[in-house]
Design a protein around this motif. Structure first.
Motif, PDB file in Angstrom:
ATOM      1  N   VAL A  52      12.362  12.725  -2.203  1.00 26.94           N
ATOM      2  CA  VAL A  52      11.688  11.480  -1.822  1.00 26.94           C
ATOM      3  C   VAL A  52      10.451  11.238  -2.677  1.00 26.94           C
ATOM      4  N   PHE A  53       9.626  12.263  -2.853  1.00 28.53           N
ATOM      5  CA  PHE A  53       8.321  12.070  -3.507  1.00 28.53           C
ATOM      6  C   PHE A  53       8.320  12.499  -4.975  1.00 28.53           C
ATOM      7  N   GLN A  54       9.435  13.055  -5.451  1.00 25.32           N
ATOM      8  CA  GLN A  54       9.570  13.440  -6.857  1.00 25.32           C
ATOM      9  C   GLN A  54       8.418  14.353  -7.289  1.00 25.32           C
ATOM     10  N   ASN A  55       7.732  13.986  -8.339  1.00 27.32           N
ATOM     11  CA  ASN A  55       6.625  14.803  -8.844  1.00 27.32           C
ATOM     12  C   ASN A  55       5.272  14.359  -8.295  1.00 27.32           C
ATOM     13  N   ASN A  56       5.328  13.533  -7.270  1.00 26.59           N
ATOM     14  CA  ASN A  56       4.072  13.002  -6.722  1.00 26.59           C
ATOM     15  C   ASN A  56       3.701  13.715  -5.423  1.00 26.59           C
ATOM     16  N   ILE A  57       3.725  15.058  -5.456  1.00 25.72           N
ATOM     17  CA  ILE A  57       3.314  15.889  -4.324  1.00 25.72           C
ATOM     18  C   ILE A  57       2.077  16.667  -4.754  1.00 25.72           C
ATOM     19  N   ILE A  58       0.971  16.414  -4.091  1.00 26.77           N
ATOM     20  CA  ILE A  58      -0.311  17.016  -4.471  1.00 26.77           C
ATOM     21  C   ILE A  58      -0.802  17.887  -3.327  1.00 26.77           C
ATOM     22  N   PHE A  59      -1.085  19.146  -3.633  1.00 23.44           N
ATOM     23  CA  PHE A  59      -1.569  20.102  -2.632  1.00 23.44           C
ATOM     24  C   PHE A  59      -3.039  20.405  -2.923  1.00 23.44           C
ATOM     25  N   ALA A 105       2.547   1.115  -6.343  1.00 27.04           N
ATOM     26  CA  ALA A 105       3.409   1.418  -5.196  1.00 27.04           C
ATOM     27  C   ALA A 105       4.430   2.462  -5.613  1.00 27.04           C
ATOM     28  N   LYS A 106       4.202   3.700  -5.166  1.00 25.02           N
ATOM     29  CA  LYS A 106       5.168   4.759  -5.434  1.00 25.02           C
ATOM     30  C   LYS A 106       5.040   5.815  -4.337  1.00 25.02           C
ATOM     31  N   PRO A 107       6.142   6.406  -3.949  1.00 26.31           N
ATOM     32  CA  PRO A 107       6.079   7.444  -2.922  1.00 26.31           C
ATOM     33  C   PRO A 107       5.167   8.588  -3.359  1.00 26.31           C
ATOM     34  N   THR A 108       4.161   8.874  -2.553  1.00 28.50           N
ATOM     35  CA  THR A 108       3.193   9.920  -2.876  1.00 28.50           C
ATOM     36  C   THR A 108       2.878  10.715  -1.615  1.00 28.50           C
ATOM     37  N   LEU A 109       2.917  12.030  -1.726  1.00 24.37           N
ATOM     38  CA  LEU A 109       2.549  12.903  -0.610  1.00 24.37           C
ATOM     39  C   LEU A 109       1.360  13.753  -1.021  1.00 24.37           C
ATOM     40  N   VAL A 110       0.252  13.595  -0.288  1.00 23.84           N
ATOM     41  CA  VAL A 110      -0.943  14.409  -0.510  1.00 23.84           C
ATOM     42  C   VAL A 110      -1.088  15.361   0.671  1.00 23.84           C
ATOM     43  N   ILE A 111      -1.121  16.645   0.393  1.00 23.15           N
ATOM     44  CA  ILE A 111      -1.294  17.664   1.423  1.00 23.15           C
ATOM     45  C   ILE A 111      -2.740  18.145   1.385  1.00 23.15           C
ATOM     46  N   VAL A 151       1.407   1.679  -0.418  1.00 22.32           N
ATOM     47  CA  VAL A 151       2.858   1.608  -0.212  1.00 22.32           C
ATOM     48  C   VAL A 151       3.479   2.945  -0.603  1.00 22.32           C
ATOM     49  N   GLY A 152       4.127   3.594   0.345  1.00 24.09           N
ATOM     50  CA  GLY A 152       4.765   4.881   0.090  1.00 24.09           C
ATOM     51  C   GLY A 152       3.819   6.057   0.091  1.00 24.09           C
ATOM     52  N   TYR A 153       2.529   5.813   0.395  1.00 28.58           N
ATOM     53  CA  TYR A 153       1.515   6.882   0.347  1.00 28.58           C
ATOM     54  C   TYR A 153       1.431   7.564   1.712  1.00 28.58           C
ATOM     55  N   LYS A 154       1.564   8.896   1.727  1.00 30.01           N
ATOM     56  CA  LYS A 154       1.503   9.651   2.972  1.00 30.01           C
ATOM     57  C   LYS A 154       0.616  10.874   2.806  1.00 30.01           C
TER      58      LYS A 154
END
Length: 777
Positions: free
Chosen positions: A174-181, A227-233, A251-254
């Motif tokens: 879903v988030f591809q390379n846009n997962i930030i920890f 607007a791109k799916p992004t997951l920030v942990i 948009v798509g930011y979680k």
């Protein structure tokens, strides 16, 4: 001195316990500036250089990664090559690497186990998290959810869960390379974090931000444009104020947040909370075996029964399973037997156990102010994994800590929000605003109590502010008896035994004690003889955890306790009250729960003078199974503000002179199934603000005099099945703001409300609720 102590620990470490040796090496390395010459001559050169080179290499790799000259996979591969040289066992290297990362030995360097190099991957370290990962995925992938908050006590594996989630295939799809920890921590540099977020999310040259506010504003504007799916942990968040500066919309930011304090996470419609549970027995055993044996099951050569006994003491807490399992890795079975006994007594089994477990959890206590910290340490007075009435704990805080009840209750809620204790309720009472927590219970995890015990026992035994017996013993601890001729400084004393006869108590000098908690499981119990000399005692709590009610002897000792303010008795056979009327006349609070012997109270009606309670403020009786009638004299409590008679099923009537309780603000007559009427004198309770008559199934009507309660604000009358009609006088209850009732009575209240322009009333309709939660003691 610290360096010398660390070196001694390192020297005493078995050569087979490589991780412990390496761990102490890291700690020594941190003190290198102060003790470099000492280390150079005392520590073997190969080990010292190994540790030093590994840290230097990790620091260099981290810098290359941040500058963009090395990608993440290459960095992890290089790290693994270095670590793979630590031992000859690749599986053990993987375990060491993961644990080193979990213990923050790499100063923030990103450390993962490359799955293609060993037969262990993230799933191996995330034992037991499969269900939690699935639940979090479901929450994150809901379109209306933008923030998911994972909360739980320290050591539950929130970080491990977040890391596992970031490596989950479905999440990556879903988030591809846009997962930030990002690890936030207790004292974060918010400006640096926001700059990092810009670089990893926007991925172009960032502006020079002047302050946190500007960085947040510009990043928010940028996120609204892209607007791109992004997951920030955001891992390990301690403050809502900090979190609010790190939350964004787009948009798509979680955002996934992990925290020990659930109040950190703002309550919004787009926010979903997830409380991380303890591991069940099966998963707990797998995780324990992973750290103790390097596999997910008990080896055929192991003592299965002993392994399960030790694992059970971890009570499903992942950090405890990891630390204790690692501490026993490679140890002979006599060491395991010793560890089992120490854990049963709430003791640490090794330096690593104390440092790896208690120091990690102690960070949760460090954020509390001094008053709340003292209150947390008082939790050690009570046994773990048991439901204890919140009133018992608040009594100590109010009478010993000198905290106002409302402030004490706020501290209780703070400790609960930080997952330092658990609160439960039968959901029937709304009376906590009036100073009663009778329907609330607290419990604590074994490890959190062990932490309280450890922190409370760091002074010499006779100098401690608290003196606790961690587990039930047949007699007083031998260490205590060694100091029996010396005065103890303890303000709070908690003693947990079995049956105690008069001659089994030794002469102890608790001259400074203001609270005494006596815990036992027996049918006979003699109060300690030293009780009579506890001249400063204000709080006495006697809890019997046996299956039958206990007969207690030695009550005349109480007559010398001139400062005693509150007494709480549970599961006892109570002697005739008139025999101890002198004590009762000095008490401000009495609480009797699950007690017998009160059926004789009605025989005292001819001698009211023996039952005068002139300074009583709070009177509570709960589940007193043989109580049929209250004597007239018991209402001679001119100062009483709270009166609670609950779950006394044989109680047929209340005293006719109930109206003499002229100062009463709260009256609870709940679940008294045999009660058929309320006395007319109830109308004289001119200061009454809250009344609870719920679950009084035989109550057929309310007296007309109830309309005289001009200050009554809240009335709980749910599940009064035979109560069909309201008296006309209730129209005079002008202060009434809230009524809780069933549907039929609710219709009458709503009609009354519609005809009265001055009545500002909220009618809450509830369905019948039946629970036996109170049996779960």
């Amino acid at each position: 001195m610290k360096g010398v102590e660390l070196l001694k620990k390192w020297e005493g470490t078995s050569c087979f316990k490589f991780f412990h040796s390496l761990r102490y090496g890291f700690q020594i390395r941190q003190l290198e500036g102060e003790i470099s010459d000492f280390l150079r001559y005392q520590m073997p050169v190969n080990i010292f250089l190994e540790v030093k080179n590994l840290i230097a290499e990790l620091t260099n790799l981290r810098q290359q990664y941040e500058l963009g000259s090395m990608d993440e996979s290459k960095m992890n591969e290089t790290i693994f090559k270095h670590v793979s040289k630590l031992t000859n066992d690749p599986q053990q290297n993987a375990i060491i690497l993961n644990q080193m990362g979990a213990d923050n030995m790499f100063d923030g360097a990103l450390v993962e186990v490359p799955c293609n190099h060993v037969g262990l991957g993230m799933s191996d370290f995330a034992v037991g998290l499969e269900k939690n990962i699935w639940n979090l995925k479901r929450a994150l992938l809901q379109s209306e959810v933008t923030v998911v908050g994972v909360h739980g006590m320290g050591g539950l594996g929130k970080t491990t869960l977040a890391l596992a989630l970031s490596n989950d295939k479905d999440i990556k799809d879903v988030f591809q390379n846009n997962i930030i920890f990002i690890t936030v921590s207790e004292s974060p540099n918010l400006k640096v974090i926001l700059e990092t977020m810009w670089e990893k999310i926007v991925r172009r040259k960032r502006p020079e931000f002047q302050n946190v506010e500007e960085a947040h504003r510009q990043l928010q504007q940028q996120l609204l444009r892209q607007a791109k799916p992004t997951l920030v942990i955001l891992d390990d968040v301690w403050s809502r104020a900090n979190l609010e500066k790190l939350l964004f919309e787009g948009v798509g930011y979680k955002t996934l947040v992990t925290t020990r304090d659930r109040s950190t996470i703002p309550k919004m419609t787009s926010t979903q909370l997830y409380e991380l549970p303890l591991l069940d027995d099966g998963d707990a055993l797998s995780l324990f075996c992973f750290w103790a044996f390097g596999q997910k099951s008990i080896p055929s050569t192991a003592n299965e029964h002993l392994v399960k006994q030790v694992q059970a003491q971890c009570k499903g807490l992942p950090l405890a399973l990891k630390v204790i399992g690692s501490s026993l890795h490679g140890e002979p079975w006599p060491v395991w037997e010793s560890a089992k006994k120490k854990l049963l007594n709430g003791e640490s089994i090794s330096d690593y156990h104390k440092e790896g477990l208690f120091k990690c959890l102690e960070t949760s206590i460090g954020v509390l102010d001094e008053e709340a910290r003292e209150c947390f340490l008082d939790l050690g007075s009570f046994p773990e994994d048991r439901k204890i009435s919140v009133d018992a704990l608040l009594d100590i805080w109010v009478y010993v800590r000198k905290i106002e009840w409302q402030d004490a209750f706020v501290i209780l809620l703070e400790l609960a929000s930080r997952n330092l204790l658990n609160l439960t309720s039968n959901l029937r009472s709304q009376a906590i605003n009036y100073g009663s927590a009778s329907e609330l219970y607290f419990s604590q995890h074994d490890v959190m109590r062990a932490l309280a015990l450890d922190m409370a026992s760091r002074d010499r035994i006779f100098c401690r502010k608290r003196l606790f017996m961690p587990r039930k013993e047949e007699s007083l601890p031998g260490k205590w008896e060694l100091f029996k001729d010396q005065a103890f400084d303890a303000q709070i004393v908690s003693i947990h035994t079995g049956t105690m006869e008069e001659d089994q108590w030794c002469k102890m000098n608790f001259c400074e004690a203001e609270a005494l908690v006596l815990l036992f499981s027996a049918t006979n119990y003699f109060l300690p003889s030293f009780l009579s000399k506890m001249r400063k005692l204000k709080v006495l709590i006697v809890f019997n955890y046996g299956s039958k009610r206990a007969t207690v002897k030695g009550l005349p000792l109480l007559s010398s306790l001139a400062q005693l303010k509150t007494i709480r008795l549970e599961r006892l056979v109570v002697p005739p009250l008139q025999e101890h009327s002198k004590v009762l006349q000095k008490l401000e609070k009495v609480s009797l729960s699950l007690c017998e012997g009160l059926g004789n109270m009605s025989r005292f009606n001819g001698n009211q003078s023996n039952l005068k309670l002139p300074v009583m403020l709070d009177f509570n009786m709960d589940h007193c199974c043989d109580l049929e009638e209250l004597p007239l004299g018991i209402c001679d409590m001119s100062s009483a503000q709270k009166w609670s008679i609950t779950n006394c099923h044989l109680l047929r009537k209340l005293p006719d002179d109930l109206g003499r309780l002229s100062s009463l603000r709260m009256l609870r007559i709940s679940a008294c199934l045999g009660l058929k009427e309320l006395p007319a004198s109830i109308g004289k309770l001119g200061k009454l603000e809250y009344m609870d008559i719920s679950l009084c199934e035989c109550l057929k009507e309310l007296p007309e005099e109830i309309g005289q309660l001009k200050k009554l604000e809240e009335l709980d009358m749910r599940e009064c099945a035979r109560l069909r009609k309201l008296p006309k006088s209730v129209g005079g209850l002008k202060s009434l703001k809230h009524v809780i009732c069933d549907e039929k009575i609710g219709q009458q209240w709503n009609r009354l409300k519609s005809f009265s322009a001055t009545m500002d009333l909220r009618v809450e309709i509830v369905e019948a609720h039946f629970s036996l939660d109170w049996l779960d003691g």
